[in-house]
Design an enzyme around this catalytic site. Structure first.
Site, PDB file in Angstrom:
ATOM      1  N   TYR A 191      65.215  -0.566  49.482  1.00 36.55           N
ATOM      2  CA  TYR A 191      66.589  -1.016  49.292  1.00 36.55           C
ATOM      3  C   TYR A 191      66.657  -2.543  49.268  1.00 36.55           C
ATOM      4  CZ  TYR A 191      71.675  -0.288  49.805  1.00 36.55           C
ATOM      5  OH  TYR A 191      73.032  -0.215  49.607  1.00 36.55           O
ATOM      6  N   SER A 227      61.092   4.073  51.974  1.00 30.10           N
ATOM      7  CA  SER A 227      62.527   4.039  52.234  1.00 30.10           C
ATOM      8  C   SER A 227      63.302   4.504  50.998  1.00 30.10           C
ATOM      9  CB  SER A 227      62.930   2.623  52.677  1.00 30.10           C
ATOM     10  OG  SER A 227      64.254   2.603  53.132  1.00 30.10           O
ATOM     11  N   GLN A 228      64.093   3.637  50.371  1.00 32.44           N
ATOM     12  CA  GLN A 228      64.773   4.024  49.135  1.00 32.44           C
ATOM     13  C   GLN A 228      63.773   4.557  48.105  1.00 32.44           C
ATOM     14  OE1 GLN A 228      68.027   1.756  46.602  1.00 32.44           O
ATOM     15  NE2 GLN A 228      66.029   0.879  46.154  1.00 32.44           N
ATOM     16  N   ASP A 230      62.713   5.258  64.025  1.00 34.90           N
ATOM     17  CA  ASP A 230      63.357   4.669  62.848  1.00 34.90           C
ATOM     18  C   ASP A 230      64.875   4.797  62.976  1.00 34.90           C
ATOM     19  OD1 ASP A 230      64.183   3.908  60.310  1.00 34.90           O
ATOM     20  OD2 ASP A 230      62.655   5.070  59.257  1.00 34.90           O
ATOM     21  N   HIS A 245      61.191   1.598  61.172  1.00 37.18           N
ATOM     22  CA  HIS A 245      61.262   1.862  59.741  1.00 37.18           C
ATOM     23  C   HIS A 245      60.040   1.360  58.981  1.00 37.18           C
ATOM     24  CE1 HIS A 245      63.284   3.153  56.181  1.00 37.18           C
ATOM     25  NE2 HIS A 245      63.350   1.941  55.656  1.00 37.18           N
TER      26      HIS A 245
END
Length: 350
Positions: free
Chosen positions: A92, A186-187, A272, A301
């Site tokens: 992100y 992540s994203q 996370d 994360h």
């Protein structure tokens, strides 16, 4: 850094009942058919990076509505024959950055195609793909852009871009179309899961601490952005909860992951607070193909970091070395039942 969600034992036992739109498959079939019908062909322009062992190309692939989406293609210099390819989607706020910054997979002997994320690139690495649709939510970020309708939502465009990047990789003469792996952190991990559910016949999928999974729960429990964008939006628009969550269900990677058939290597971090582990486990448990997992119990994360890159390098090497024994399956038209097949390997805690 304390636990912010369920324990590992609770996550391993978790089987969330997610709300799936009845027309989810039809929605994505229509979206992708429209994108493929748009004009344009991928372009690969050589770039001088100063690196002697990697050959790099500036990439433009027709994505959603045929709009050019930028990226980098890295190839090992002097490599012969079609190569296995790792297609990477970014976290992100990240863009494709500079051409010399991400060359791990090419250094390992594989083709590596990096996709810029439309409208992003304002943190850590610059981006070069604008999002031409000016639909903004009432809070900063991307999760509430076009959240009034699945047709308008930002991630409909991003997932379409990602599918088109995989198709461009498969069509490139330097790439073996039967040996294409998608990955991201992540994203990027959420995008890779969505692509795995939308594109049959991938060789593998490697989602790291994936975002965009069990989005409703993420909006309820995440202590840090981006999921907090949803909570902030709904705190202002108290009467739109069901509309917003219904829209987001069309881009929920945990739902799309149930349609995937490729083998996968997940990573999940138990501390996370950005992508809570229970949301990542929702995608892991629903994933439709063979699956392996690395759990990082004392990480946030960032997950496994360089340790997990080492796991991925070994996993991809083994995957690409194995002969293909099964034909590419046809596209799925109906979702799996919520129960996924038993895990093919034990969970590894790191």
């Amino acid at each position: 850094m304390p636990l912010t969600d369920l324990t590992l034992a609770e996550c391993l036992a978790l089987r969330p009942d997610l709300d799936e739109p009845a027309d989810l498959d039809a929605f994505w079939d229509r979206t992708l058919r429209t994108a493929r019908a748009a004009d344009g062909t991928p372009r690969f322009t050589p770039v001088d990076t100063g690196l002697t062992q990697i050959t790099t190309y500036d990439v433009a692939v027709p994505g959603f509505a045929g709009e050019p989406v930028r990226g980098w293609l890295h190839l090992p210099a002097g490599a012969e024959g079609p190569l296995g390819c790792v297609v990477e989607f970014l976290g992100y706020g990240r863009g494709r950055g500079l051409p010399h910054e991400q060359v791990l997979w090419a250094n390992a002997g594989h083709a590596h195609l990096v996709m810029d994320t439309r409208g992003q690139g304002w943190s850590t690495a610059g981006g070069d793909t604008p999002d031409t649709v000016s639909l903004n939510g009432d809070v900063p970020g991307f999760l509430t852009r076009g959240v009034d309708s699945p047709d308008h939502h930002y991630y409909r465009r991003v997932y379409t871009d990602a599918v088109r990047f995989v198709e461009a990789a498969r069509a490139h003469p330097a790439v073996d179309p039967d040996r294409v792996v998608v990955t991201g952190h992540s994203q990027g991990g959420g995008i890779s899961l969505a692509v795995a559910g939308l594109v049959p016949g991938l060789a593998g999928v490697m989602p790291d601490t994936p975002f965009l999974c069990d989005i409703r729960r993420g909006a309820l429990i995440a202590g840090a952005p981006p999921y907090t964008e949803i909570a902030e939006y709904l705190s202002l628009h108290r009467d739109r909860t069901e509309t917003v969550l219904t829209t987001l269900s069309y881009v929920d990677a945990a739902l799309l992951a149930a349609r995937a058939t490729a083998p996968s290597l997940f990573s999940i971090a138990m501390m996370d607070d950005i992508c809570p582990p229970s949301t990542c486990f929702a995608a892991y448990h629903r994933y439709g193909g063979a699956k392996d997992l690395r759990v990082y119990e004392f990480n946030g994360h960032e997950g496994g970091g360089g340790h997990h890159r080492r796991e991925q390098l070994a996993w991809v090497r083994e995957l690409f070395a194995a002969p293909r024994t099964t034909p590419v399956p046809p596209p799925r038209t109906t979702p799996d039942s919520p129960e996924t097949p038993p895990e093919k390997r034990p969970v590894h805690a790191a």
